[in-house]
Design a protein around this motif. Structure first.
Motif, PDB file in Angstrom:
ATOM      1  N   ASP A 148       0.837  -1.198   0.000  1.00 61.76           N
ATOM      2  CA  ASP A 148       0.000   0.000   0.000  1.00 61.76           C
ATOM      3  C   ASP A 148       0.875   1.253   0.000  1.00 61.76           C
ATOM      4  O   ASP A 148       0.535   2.263   0.599  1.00 61.76           O
ATOM      5  CB  ASP A 148      -0.923  -0.008   1.216  1.00 61.76           C
ATOM      6  CG  ASP A 148      -0.161  -0.222   2.532  1.00 61.76           C
ATOM      7  OD1 ASP A 148       1.052  -0.542   2.498  1.00 61.76           O
ATOM      8  OD2 ASP A 148      -0.773  -0.072   3.601  1.00 61.76           O
ATOM      9  N   PRO A 150       1.545   3.848  -1.981  1.00 58.76           N
ATOM     10  CA  PRO A 150       0.999   5.198  -2.207  1.00 58.76           C
ATOM     11  C   PRO A 150       0.224   5.734  -1.000  1.00 58.76           C
ATOM     12  O   PRO A 150       0.340   6.910  -0.657  1.00 58.76           O
ATOM     13  CB  PRO A 150       0.077   5.010  -3.416  1.00 58.76           C
ATOM     14  CG  PRO A 150       0.621   3.818  -4.121  1.00 58.76           C
ATOM     15  CD  PRO A 150       1.131   2.919  -3.035  1.00 58.76           C
ATOM     16  N   GLU A 151      -0.547   4.859  -0.355  1.00 59.13           N
ATOM     17  CA  GLU A 151      -1.294   5.290   0.823  1.00 59.13           C
ATOM     18  C   GLU A 151      -0.351   5.619   1.980  1.00 59.13           C
ATOM     19  O   GLU A 151      -0.583   6.569   2.723  1.00 59.13           O
ATOM     20  CB  GLU A 151      -2.295   4.201   1.259  1.00 59.13           C
ATOM     21  CG  GLU A 151      -3.444   4.000   0.292  1.00 59.13           C
ATOM     22  CD  GLU A 151      -3.102   3.093  -0.891  1.00 59.13           C
ATOM     23  OE1 GLU A 151      -1.990   2.506  -0.944  1.00 59.13           O
ATOM     24  OE2 GLU A 151      -3.953   2.980  -1.798  1.00 59.13           O
ATOM     25  N   ARG A 152       0.696   4.841   2.133  1.00 54.55           N
ATOM     26  CA  ARG A 152       1.668   5.131   3.196  1.00 54.55           C
ATOM     27  C   ARG A 152       2.349   6.476   2.943  1.00 54.55           C
ATOM     28  O   ARG A 152       2.542   7.258   3.868  1.00 54.55           O
ATOM     29  CB  ARG A 152       2.705   4.007   3.298  1.00 54.55           C
ATOM     30  CG  ARG A 152       2.108   2.723   3.844  1.00 54.55           C
ATOM     31  CD  ARG A 152       3.188   1.677   4.054  1.00 54.55           C
ATOM     32  NE  ARG A 152       2.624   0.370   4.295  1.00 54.55           N
ATOM     33  CZ  ARG A 152       3.045  -0.455   5.237  1.00 54.55           C
ATOM     34  NH1 ARG A 152       4.031  -0.104   6.048  1.00 54.55           N
ATOM     35  NH2 ARG A 152       2.497  -1.641   5.378  1.00 54.55           N
ATOM     36  N   ALA A 154       1.104   9.008   1.170  1.00 55.36           N
ATOM     37  CA  ALA A 154       0.098  10.073   1.284  1.00 55.36           C
ATOM     38  C   ALA A 154      -0.271  10.371   2.729  1.00 55.36           C
ATOM     39  O   ALA A 154      -0.553  11.529   3.076  1.00 55.36           O
ATOM     40  CB  ALA A 154      -1.154   9.690   0.497  1.00 55.36           C
ATOM     41  N   ASN A 155      -0.252   9.354   3.593  1.00 52.20           N
ATOM     42  CA  ASN A 155      -0.667   9.526   4.980  1.00 52.20           C
ATOM     43  C   ASN A 155       0.489   9.602   5.962  1.00 52.20           C
ATOM     44  O   ASN A 155       0.271   9.651   7.170  1.00 52.20           O
ATOM     45  CB  ASN A 155      -1.599   8.373   5.383  1.00 52.20           C
ATOM     46  CG  ASN A 155      -2.901   8.413   4.623  1.00 52.20           C
ATOM     47  OD1 ASN A 155      -3.694   9.321   4.804  1.00 52.20           O
ATOM     48  ND2 ASN A 155      -3.109   7.431   3.755  1.00 52.20           N
ATOM     49  N   TRP A 157       2.403   7.305   6.839  1.00 53.96           N
ATOM     50  CA  TRP A 157       2.440   6.111   7.662  1.00 53.96           C
ATOM     51  C   TRP A 157       3.837   5.527   7.612  1.00 53.96           C
ATOM     52  O   TRP A 157       4.573   5.707   6.627  1.00 53.96           O
ATOM     53  CB  TRP A 157       1.434   5.082   7.160  1.00 53.96           C
ATOM     54  CG  TRP A 157       0.000   5.479   7.317  1.00 53.96           C
ATOM     55  CD1 TRP A 157      -0.519   6.409   8.165  1.00 53.96           C
ATOM     56  CD2 TRP A 157      -1.110   4.946   6.590  1.00 53.96           C
ATOM     57  NE1 TRP A 157      -1.879   6.483   8.021  1.00 53.96           N
ATOM     58  CE2 TRP A 157      -2.274   5.599   7.057  1.00 53.96           C
ATOM     59  CE3 TRP A 157      -1.239   3.981   5.602  1.00 53.96           C
ATOM     60  CZ2 TRP A 157      -3.534   5.310   6.566  1.00 53.96           C
ATOM     61  CZ3 TRP A 157      -2.495   3.681   5.105  1.00 53.96           C
ATOM     62  CH2 TRP A 157      -3.633   4.338   5.589  1.00 53.96           C
ATOM     63  N   TYR A 183      -0.657  -1.726   5.824  1.00 54.83           N
ATOM     64  CA  TYR A 183      -0.576  -0.987   7.088  1.00 54.83           C
ATOM     65  C   TYR A 183      -1.947  -0.931   7.731  1.00 54.83           C
ATOM     66  O   TYR A 183      -2.951  -0.689   7.060  1.00 54.83           O
ATOM     67  CB  TYR A 183      -0.047   0.430   6.833  1.00 54.83           C
ATOM     68  CG  TYR A 183       0.073   1.250   8.088  1.00 54.83           C
ATOM     69  CD1 TYR A 183       1.095   1.004   8.994  1.00 54.83           C
ATOM     70  CD2 TYR A 183      -0.837   2.265   8.359  1.00 54.83           C
ATOM     71  CE1 TYR A 183       1.217   1.755  10.150  1.00 54.83           C
ATOM     72  CE2 TYR A 183      -0.717   3.022   9.514  1.00 54.83           C
ATOM     73  CZ  TYR A 183       0.307   2.757  10.404  1.00 54.83           C
ATOM     74  OH  TYR A 183       0.417   3.505  11.552  1.00 54.83           O
ATOM     75  N   THR A 190      -8.030   6.147  12.293  1.00 54.90           N
ATOM     76  CA  THR A 190      -9.235   5.731  11.577  1.00 54.90           C
ATOM     77  C   THR A 190     -10.403   6.636  11.933  1.00 54.90           C
ATOM     78  O   THR A 190     -11.165   7.056  11.062  1.00 54.90           O
ATOM     79  CB  THR A 190      -9.566   4.258  11.902  1.00 54.90           C
ATOM     80  OG1 THR A 190      -8.427   3.474  11.617  1.00 54.90           O
ATOM     81  CG2 THR A 190     -10.738   3.777  11.072  1.00 54.90           C
ATOM     82  N   GLU A 193     -10.061  10.017  10.213  1.00 52.65           N
ATOM     83  CA  GLU A 193     -10.352   9.945   8.785  1.00 52.65           C
ATOM     84  C   GLU A 193     -11.857   9.964   8.516  1.00 52.65           C
ATOM     85  O   GLU A 193     -12.312  10.474   7.503  1.00 52.65           O
ATOM     86  CB  GLU A 193      -9.751   8.660   8.187  1.00 52.65           C
ATOM     87  CG  GLU A 193      -8.238   8.703   8.085  1.00 52.65           C
ATOM     88  CD  GLU A 193      -7.663   7.381   7.634  1.00 52.65           C
ATOM     89  OE1 GLU A 193      -8.439   6.442   7.354  1.00 52.65           O
ATOM     90  OE2 GLU A 193      -6.435   7.280   7.573  1.00 52.65           O
TER      91      GLU A 193
END
Length: 195
Positions: A148, A150-152, A154-155, A157, A183, A190, A193
């Motif tokens: 994941d 891209p999400e890590r 972007a956030n 993480w 992740y 959560t 978000e």
């Protein structure tokens, strides 16, 4: 590449003396021939070429790579290729025979799309993109251990460590390629978000 069989002599590259050795033009002759043969079947804008100017795999590397690879890229400019994929990072080792060839060196002589790769972090990739040195940045081993990614990014993480060599090079099957976890955000993250 020619490997010398005598174990006392080092593995080396570019020792040919025929039309495929010596001058830069001769040394890129095979690449040109293959590219032009592919162009008889596919349009040039559907052909990409990957160059690894700094790698040491199989004894690769030459004292003039820092001049050879920009020369090659400049000659490929005329074809209108889909992209050049430049492995300019040192994550697979460095031959240490000449100054490092960077994607910025290639950008000076090649105006088409460039993909950068090998050992990039998010910050290095973003810097390369913002500077215009590259058009795309790709991640291999880091993506394997962070499916994941891209999400890590972007956030913000945390990232899992890159997989060890044995996982991505020698292990047959899916192990090491498809079994890293996604992740799991903390309950607080959560809830935030959902707001």
């Amino acid at each position: 590449m020619i490997r010398k069989s005598d174990s006392e002599r080092p593995i080396t590259t570019q020792v040919r003396t025929d039309n495929y050795g010596g001058s830069f033009t001769n040394r890129m002759r095979f690449l040109v021939e293959v590219t032009e043969a592919c162009m008889k079947v596919f349009p040039a804008n559907r052909i990409g070429i990957r160059l690894s100017p700094n790698g040491n795999y199989g004894g690769m590397g030459a004292k003039d790579n820092n001049e050879l690879f920009p020369f090659v890229a400049s000659k490929l400019e005329k074809y209108g290729l889909a992209y050049l994929h430049i492995m300019d990072g040192l994550g697979f080792g460095y031959h240490n025979k000449c100054p490092i060839v960077t994607v910025a060196d290639i950008r000076r002589v090649f105006s088409g799309p460039i993909i950068a790769n090998v050992g990039l972090t998010r910050d290095i990739a973003e810097g390369m993109l913002r500077s215009g040195a590259t058009d795309l940045a790709c991640f291999g081993r880091l993506y394997m251990s962070n499916p994941d990614l891209p999400e890590r990014f972007a956030n913000n993480w945390p990232l899992a460590a890159e997989p060890p060599y044995e996982y991505w090079w020698k292990t047959p099957g899916a192990k090491g390629y498809t079994d890293y976890p996604f992740y799991k955000a903390e309950a607080k993250e959560t809830k935030e978000e959902k707001k």
